[in-house]
Scaffold this motif. Sequence first.
Motif, PDB file in Angstrom:
ATOM      1  N   LYS A 120     -11.571  23.097  70.560  1.00  0.00           N
ATOM      2  CA  LYS A 120     -11.834  24.537  70.465  1.00  0.00           C
ATOM      3  C   LYS A 120     -13.283  24.890  70.164  1.00  0.00           C
ATOM      4  N   LYS A 121     -14.175  23.879  70.101  1.00  0.00           N
ATOM      5  CA  LYS A 121     -15.592  24.155  69.834  1.00  0.00           C
ATOM      6  C   LYS A 121     -16.517  23.353  70.742  1.00  0.00           C
ATOM      7  N   LYS A 181     -14.374  23.310  75.826  1.00  0.00           N
ATOM      8  CA  LYS A 181     -13.390  24.223  75.234  1.00  0.00           C
ATOM      9  C   LYS A 181     -12.841  25.245  76.218  1.00  0.00           C
TER      10      LYS A 181
END
Length: 142
Positions: free
Chosen positions: A53-54, A58
């Motif tokens: 998610k980073k 992502k």
Amino acid sequence: MANRINKIVGHVQAGRLSAQATASGPMMGAIGTKSPDDVVVVSALRTPICRAKKGGLKDVTPDDLLKTALEGVINETKIKPELVGDVKVGNVQLGGAYAGPARMAQLRAGFPASVPIAALNRQCSSGLQAVADVAMAIKGGM
């Protein structure tokens, strides 16, 4: 490296997890020896690892990642996709983890609809489990 692997194989064969003998002999042979029924890995590719998610991927969907890996296998091995008998892929915690996204990636990578695919979802070592499943299926004549 082969000595270390042979030592581990020796431990497994001597212990409770020893390989069961078959009509053609023991299931596990010595590393570096050839047998007519050997299963050989001709390509081993995976998607990159980065922060969830980073990281740099992502915004890339799992089917796009798999499509790239499957195209890499085709390019690396020069195999004709229509000659492939089965595709098995591993993943972990993919939302809606079923074969649908994997099938879309497979078709987009150039495999014909006649080539089946299975997606294996496992917390750890899903790729390793996929390889083991395929090797056992080949050894079993499937």
